[in-house]
Design an enzyme around this catalytic site. Sequence first.
Site, mmCIF file in Angstrom:
data_model
loop_
_atom_site.group_PDB
_atom_site.id
_atom_site.type_symbol
_atom_site.label_atom_id
_atom_site.label_comp_id
_atom_site.label_asym_id
_atom_site.label_seq_id
_atom_site.Cartn_x
_atom_site.Cartn_y
_atom_site.Cartn_z
ATOM 1 N N GLY A 20 0.793 -1.233 0.000
ATOM 2 C CA GLY A 20 0.000 0.000 0.000
ATOM 3 C C GLY A 20 0.820 1.274 0.000
ATOM 4 O O GLY A 20 0.339 2.316 0.447
ATOM 5 N N ASN A 22 1.577 3.002 -2.616
ATOM 6 C CA ASN A 22 0.868 3.931 -3.514
ATOM 7 C C ASN A 22 -0.381 4.491 -2.843
ATOM 8 O O ASN A 22 -0.718 5.656 -3.038
ATOM 9 C CB ASN A 22 0.502 3.241 -4.830
ATOM 10 C CG ASN A 22 1.667 3.224 -5.798
ATOM 11 O OD1 ASN A 22 2.055 4.271 -6.329
ATOM 12 N ND2 ASN A 22 2.246 2.050 -6.011
ATOM 13 N N MET A 95 -4.320 -7.270 -6.634
ATOM 14 C CA MET A 95 -3.865 -8.452 -7.376
ATOM 15 C C MET A 95 -4.987 -9.306 -7.965
ATOM 16 O O MET A 95 -4.732 -10.399 -8.449
ATOM 17 C CB MET A 95 -2.976 -9.325 -6.467
ATOM 18 C CG MET A 95 -1.725 -8.625 -5.976
ATOM 19 S SD MET A 95 -0.711 -7.962 -7.321
ATOM 20 C CE MET A 95 0.019 -9.481 -7.937
ATOM 21 N N ILE A 97 -8.217 -9.883 -10.670
ATOM 22 C CA ILE A 97 -8.720 -9.415 -11.962
ATOM 23 C C ILE A 97 -10.194 -9.035 -11.784
ATOM 24 O O ILE A 97 -10.987 -9.823 -11.273
ATOM 25 C CB ILE A 97 -8.611 -10.532 -13.037
ATOM 26 C CG1 ILE A 97 -7.172 -11.043 -13.129
ATOM 27 C CG2 ILE A 97 -9.176 -10.056 -14.376
ATOM 28 C CD1 ILE A 97 -6.251 -10.317 -14.052
ATOM 29 N N ASN A 112 -5.307 2.376 -13.038
ATOM 30 C CA ASN A 112 -4.354 1.415 -12.461
ATOM 31 C C ASN A 112 -2.951 1.942 -12.642
ATOM 32 O O ASN A 112 -2.677 2.675 -13.588
ATOM 33 C CB ASN A 112 -4.487 0.061 -13.171
ATOM 34 C CG ASN A 112 -3.553 -0.981 -12.583
ATOM 35 O OD1 ASN A 112 -3.367 -1.054 -11.353
ATOM 36 N ND2 ASN A 112 -2.925 -1.779 -13.426
ATOM 37 N N HIS A 114 0.960 0.579 -13.121
ATOM 38 C CA HIS A 114 1.673 -0.639 -13.501
ATOM 39 C C HIS A 114 3.172 -0.346 -13.564
ATOM 40 O O HIS A 114 3.576 0.670 -14.133
ATOM 41 C CB HIS A 114 1.158 -1.132 -14.858
ATOM 42 C CG HIS A 114 1.767 -2.421 -15.276
ATOM 43 N ND1 HIS A 114 1.363 -3.638 -14.759
ATOM 44 C CD2 HIS A 114 2.779 -2.698 -16.126
ATOM 45 C CE1 HIS A 114 2.103 -4.593 -15.284
ATOM 46 N NE2 HIS A 114 2.971 -4.047 -16.120
ATOM 47 N N ASP A 150 -3.885 -4.732 -18.381
ATOM 48 C CA ASP A 150 -2.823 -3.724 -18.576
ATOM 49 C C ASP A 150 -2.816 -3.125 -19.984
ATOM 50 O O ASP A 150 -1.743 -2.819 -20.528
ATOM 51 C CB ASP A 150 -1.437 -4.332 -18.261
ATOM 52 C CG ASP A 150 -1.336 -4.807 -16.818
ATOM 53 O OD1 ASP A 150 -2.000 -4.215 -15.953
ATOM 54 O OD2 ASP A 150 -0.597 -5.774 -16.567
ATOM 55 N N GLU A 179 6.560 5.906 -8.953
ATOM 56 C CA GLU A 179 5.116 5.631 -8.944
ATOM 57 C C GLU A 179 4.386 6.576 -7.991
ATOM 58 O O GLU A 179 3.297 7.070 -8.281
ATOM 59 C CB GLU A 179 4.847 4.178 -8.515
ATOM 60 C CG GLU A 179 5.278 3.145 -9.524
ATOM 61 C CD GLU A 179 4.910 1.733 -9.097
ATOM 62 O OE1 GLU A 179 3.840 1.529 -8.515
ATOM 63 O OE2 GLU A 179 5.719 0.816 -9.336
#
Length: 193
Positions: A20, A22, A95, A97, A112, A114, A150, A179
């Site tokens: 966490g 980000n 993590m 989908i 998102n 990446h 992605d 990031e």
Amino acid sequence: MAELTGSKKIKTAVFISGTGSNLKSLIKFSKLKKSPISINLIISDNVRAKGLAYGKIFKIKNKIIKFDKNKKAEKIILKELKKTQIKLICLAGFMKIISRKFIKKFKGKILNIHPSLLPKYKGLDTHKRAIENKEKFSGCTVHYVTSKLDSGKIIIQQKVKISNKDNTDSLRKKILRQEHKLYPKAILKIFNL
Ligand code: GRF
């Protein structure tokens, strides 16, 4: 992206699964006057996600949802998003989908981050693959989420140089630092700020 109305901030949910970091940078950013968003909800599929602690410090509501049955989990999440009047979703190390159906309900409202320069190195183990391929650069990307992993429209990217001393871990840390700056920048960008 929806216009900002008056001084009201856009209610945002952050989805996490792990550290966490980000999330932490997004919370910090959301507290700034210039931020168009407020973080009102944290969703985690993992009860042990370290990031949940940051949310607690700032008294942000969280919901931990087991993803063993995806359909049921998404139903619970959607209910929670509605209840909290969430208008924007930021995936940050989440993590799982998300289904096409869910994405459709929040079309153009899910972002998102990446850890690669997309379209290069979609999926997992990005840093390992970049080093193995002797890339000179890698980086990070903030993009819109579509049902293709992605692959949604890129909002912003930051290039990071790979030195010959870098290993997977040093590169991961180097990119992660970028990031933390890039996600807030992407949010300012989508609101034309
Ligand atoms: C970040 O590298 C992000 O790009 C990827 O997962 C990692 C999450 O890190 N999707 P953290 O949980 O935000 O520290």
